[in-house]
Design an enzyme around this catalytic site. Structure first.
Site, PDB file in Angstrom:
ATOM      1  N   ASP A 321     -27.370  -8.684 -94.688  1.00 58.50           N
ATOM      2  CA  ASP A 321     -26.516  -9.122 -95.788  1.00 58.50           C
ATOM      3  C   ASP A 321     -25.616 -10.250 -95.306  1.00 58.50           C
ATOM      4  OD1 ASP A 321     -27.153  -7.831 -98.042  1.00 58.50           O
ATOM      5  OD2 ASP A 321     -25.504  -6.397 -98.018  1.00 58.50           O
ATOM      6  N   LYS A 322     -25.299 -11.166 -96.202  1.00 59.22           N
ATOM      7  CA  LYS A 322     -24.367 -12.240 -95.831  1.00 59.22           C
ATOM      8  C   LYS A 322     -22.917 -11.771 -95.937  1.00 59.22           C
ATOM      9  CE  LYS A 322     -23.296 -15.625 -98.701  1.00 59.22           C
ATOM     10  NZ  LYS A 322     -21.808 -15.701 -98.755  1.00 59.22           N
TER      11      LYS A 322
END
Length: 821
Positions: A321-322
């Site tokens: 995930d960013k």
């Protein structure tokens, strides 16, 4: 109020009563309970949990005397007593008790470790106590409590909904229904179901074992699951047992033809089988896994399935995930874009009115923080608020001014807000230009609109939000790549934002737009799969895309780790070889994950991968050692009996070997190792090949000592037995220092605990041989000579090991050579 004994009798009544009648029956209200009242009820209703059935410790201990391995040892005990070999009887009985005590204690410790980890993963619930909202452990809920249910929450108890917007509830864990169901005010939601959309207050009426389903959702699933690696090691155990049984049967047949005493031969054969069986293997596995779990917990990574530690060792692709993992998840508001006739302050104010501080949402907090004067909000009253959900992709609020005017405000994905606005055709070119400019600088865009007097939406402007990368992300990604792990960024942001963030993190700019994945035609599937494999990241990702990405990478032969935090990430977390729930993840995401992080960032995942590879190395070195030693003892015994009609060691000596060597080898769980530079895999060809070579070398060395003793020094056979026992014991434990490194034995310093354990047990073995305890005495001169002989062969074996690696495993395994299980 009902007591715990009769609460279950009235569950049906509580579901059928009206909400007002239920409140009266439970002596509660929409304001909830006081803390004092809740504590009093806790004594009546018990904790909101399902107590696991616990086995009596004594009964559990006795189970260690039941099974194929204990039966063999017990048979040896009976036979020893029958032929009145009391020394054998005593030693074998000690071995039997030692195995039971060690196994029981280590499982007890591992069970305590898992229980502690489960406690850290316990479901939390927002509950109203003394008129204030607070967060408590779900186990402290009692009937009459008022709870707040939000997107991603696991419902902590059976409850009835208060007034509010309908919510979507996933009851698949309870009923098997694949689609969420809609629940409205006054309806029931059951413990263990998941809120998929919306938020609402609810009144708890059933807790613990008195809930509809009968138990709470378990966040830690399969803690005792046997992983691929454990299964491989247990296969090694099966191989050794089969080998032992075949060779022992051969010895019995030959003894029968020679007319040897069958009772003595049978007793000896049973004890030999016990020595060959890897009795300590399950214990070594559990100790090593428990130690690894404790180390990871200290680094803020809680393992919900012990087998996940081993799965991590093979991960070669990590989809991360960013937001919050690669970035700080601390949004800051930039200078807004506003359409003609609207100023920046109006855009920010309208967005702030469509936000709610108490939800602690990062976007809402960033918007509210952008107000020059937050006192301006006091001039407005929020009549209704619709929170963000992944389907609508926006929040909406109905607001009343002081003079009684009512209007609506909304904020969310710009494309969604544009679709609402009646003036979209006019403003769309300017809005899209602003969005692209923001995206090129790494800013996320938030569209804002407000209803006019006719109730139609008018687009106001765009708010740019920036989430800076974490300071350690770039270094961590570089470290992961050095370890052979490809990191792929996964974000729901626009393609331009994804590319800019990836550039800043040093990931590369080959970022794919995932929005078109679902539209791929059949003949393009192979091309898309190749693009996914080569991509550095993915933008505009929906939950179903995450699942697709994991599936494609697995089909391409990769072992995939996936991070996630939302309820819609759960399918991908389950699908991944190792699902990782990041810090502040929803209950549903944590339930689906194998590892749960309690601190933000990617560095802890890299630490976990390193630790998992360390564990793999320890287990691999143990497996090679165990196979080599078993082959060494079995072949020596079989060939000696068949060729020379000579028992090179007595039954007591074999038991001593098993007792001392298997006891000390537990310390390998704490050994110093150097993690592999590449993802690990179980290479059975190399493991069995190297172990076999070392085992045969041990047999050659033992026969060499037998030749020297009988033909050169003309010693009697009882004396030779003591020499061979000491040689097998010393050389056997020196083998672990050969197998624990891929390079020369001195390339990695052993842990002090392993060194002390080995030296300690071999001093005991030497004392037995030198002073003739349970065997013929050999004196210090011959004792030191055997040590010198064993050390010389140890140096030879180390060089042989290096040659064996060049034959059986000449190169580190390539990533693509690893097939997905």
């Amino acid at each position: 109020m009902q007591t715990v004994k009769d609460q279950s009798d009235v569950q049906g009544d509580l579901k059928s009563l009206s909400l007002s009648e239920l409140q009266a029956k439970l002596d509660s209200s929409a304001e909830g309970l006081s803390q004092a009242d809740a504590q009093r009820r806790l004594g009546q209703y018990e904790y909101n949990e399902i107590c696991e059935k616990k086995t009596n410790p004594l009964v559990k201990f006795l189970t260690y005397f039941w099974g194929p391995i204990p039966w063999m040892i017990e048979a040896a005990v009976v036979l020893s007593a029958f032929v009145q070999h009391w020394p054998d009887f005593g030693i074998i009985l000690v071995l039997l008790l030692a195995n039971a005590v060690v196994g029981f204690w280590e499982e007890y410790q591992a069970g305590n470790a898992i229980a502690a980890l489960k406690a850290k993963l316990a479901i939390r619930a927002r509950v109203r106590r003394d008129g204030k909202w607070t967060t408590l452990a779900a186990r402290e809920l009692v009937p009459g409590d008022v709870i707040r249910l939000r997107l991603g929450d696991i419902v902590p108890a059976d409850a009835r909904l208060f007034e509010g917007d309908p919510v979507e509830v996933d009851q698949s864990a309870l009923t098997g229904e694949s689609l969420p169901v809609t629940r409205k005010a006054d309806e029931v939601v059951y413990s263990g179901s998941i809120i998929r959309q919306g938020e609402i207050n609810a009144l708890v009426y059933g807790t613990g074992r008195n809930t509809y389903f009968g138990k709470t959702a378990q966040l830690v699933q399969g803690a005792h699951t046997v992983s691929h690696f454990q299964r491989a090691v247990l296969k090694v155990g099966d191989y050794l047992i089969v080998l032992a049984v075949v060779l022992v049967a051969l010895i019995l047949v030959v003894a029968l033809f020679r007319g040897d005493k069958m009772m003595t031969t049978l007793q000896f054969a049973l004890v030999l089988t016990v020595a060959a069986i890897p009795v300590a293997m399950p214990t070594v596995l559990s100790v090593t896994m428990a130690v690894g779990a404790r180390l990871l917990a200290a680094k803020q990574a809680i393992v919900s399935r012990l087998s996940a530690i081993e799965e991590l060792a093979g991960v070669d692709v990590l989809c991360s995930d960013k937001t919050g993992t690669l970035t700080q998840n601390k949004l800051t508001l930039g200078d807004p874009f506003s359409v003609e006739g609207v100023n920046s302050e109006q855009v920010i104010l309208s967005a702030a009115l469509a936000s709610r501080a108490e939800d602690q949402d990062t976007i809402d907090l960033a918007v509210l923080g952008g107000l020059e004067d937050d006192q301006v909000l006091k001039g407005y009253k929020m009549v209704h608020f619709q929170p963000f959900d992944p389907v609508r992709k926006r929040t909406e609020a109905t607001v009343e001014t002081r003079d009684g005017k009512i209007f609506k405000v909304t904020k969310g994905a710009p494309q969604v807000i544009l679709e609402l606005a009646v003036d979209a055709p006019k403003v769309q070119p300017m809005v899209e230009k602003a969005i692209n400019e923001f995206a090129g600088r790494g800013f996320r865009s938030l569209g804002v609109a407000r209803s006019d007097a006719q109730g139609q939406w008018q687009f106001l402007g765009v708010l740019p939000l920036y989430d800076p990368p974490r300071e350690d992300s770039k270094v961590t990604i570089a470290t992961a790549r050095q370890m052979g792990v490809s990191v792929k960024m996964v974000t729901g942001d626009q393609l331009a934002i994804g590319r800019e963030t990836a550039r800043q993190l040093g990931l590369g700019t080959n970022t794919l737009d995932a929005s078109g994945f679902g539209d791929t035609r059949h003949h393009e599937t192979a091309q898309l799969a190749e693009s996914i494999e080569k991509a550095d990241g993915f933008a505009q990702v929906f939950p179903e895309h995450k699942f697709h990405i994991v599936d494609v990478l697995q089909q391409r032969g990769h072992i995939v780790g996936m991070t996630g935090d939302g309820v819609n990430d759960a399918p991908a977390l389950k699908k991944a070889d190792c699902g990782i729930a990041v810090s502040d993840a929803t209950d549903a995401a944590r339930a689906a994950a194998a590892i749960v992080l309690t601190t933000p960032g990617l560095s802890v995942i890299v630490d976990a991968i390193k630790e998992s590879r360390n564990i793999f190395r320890r287990m691999n070195s143990y497996a090679i050692y165990r196979i080599a030693e078993t082959i060494r003892v079995l072949l020596l015994m079989t060939l000696s009996i068949l060729v020379f009609n000579f028992y090179p060691v007595t039954a007591v000596m074999i038991v001593l070997l098993a007792l001392l060597n298997d006891g000390a080898i537990l310390s390998i769980a704490y050994d110093e190792v150097r993690p592999s530079a590449n993802p690990e895999r179980w290479n059975m060809r190399a493991t069995l090949g190297i172990a076999t070579v070392l085992g045969i070398m041990g047999v050659v060395a033992s026969f060499g000592l037998f030749y020297l003793g009988e033909r050169v020094f003309h010693l009697d056979r009882e004396f030779i037995q003591s020499l061979i026992y000491l040689k097998l014991s010393v050389a056997g434990h020196l083998t672990i220092f050969v197998t624990r490194t891929r390079g020369p034995f001195w390339s990695i310093r052993p842990a002090r605990i392993l060194l002390v354990a080995v030296i300690g047990t071999q001093l005991i073995a030497t004392t037995f041989a030198v002073f003739g305890i349970l065997m013929a005495p050999i004196g210090w001169g011959w004792g030191l000579a055997v040590w010198g002989y064993a050390l010389a062969w140890f140096l030879v074996n180390d060089r042989v090991k290096l040659a064996a690696y060049r034959i059986f495993d000449p190169t580190e395994p390539s990533l693509l050579a690893r097939k997905h299980r």
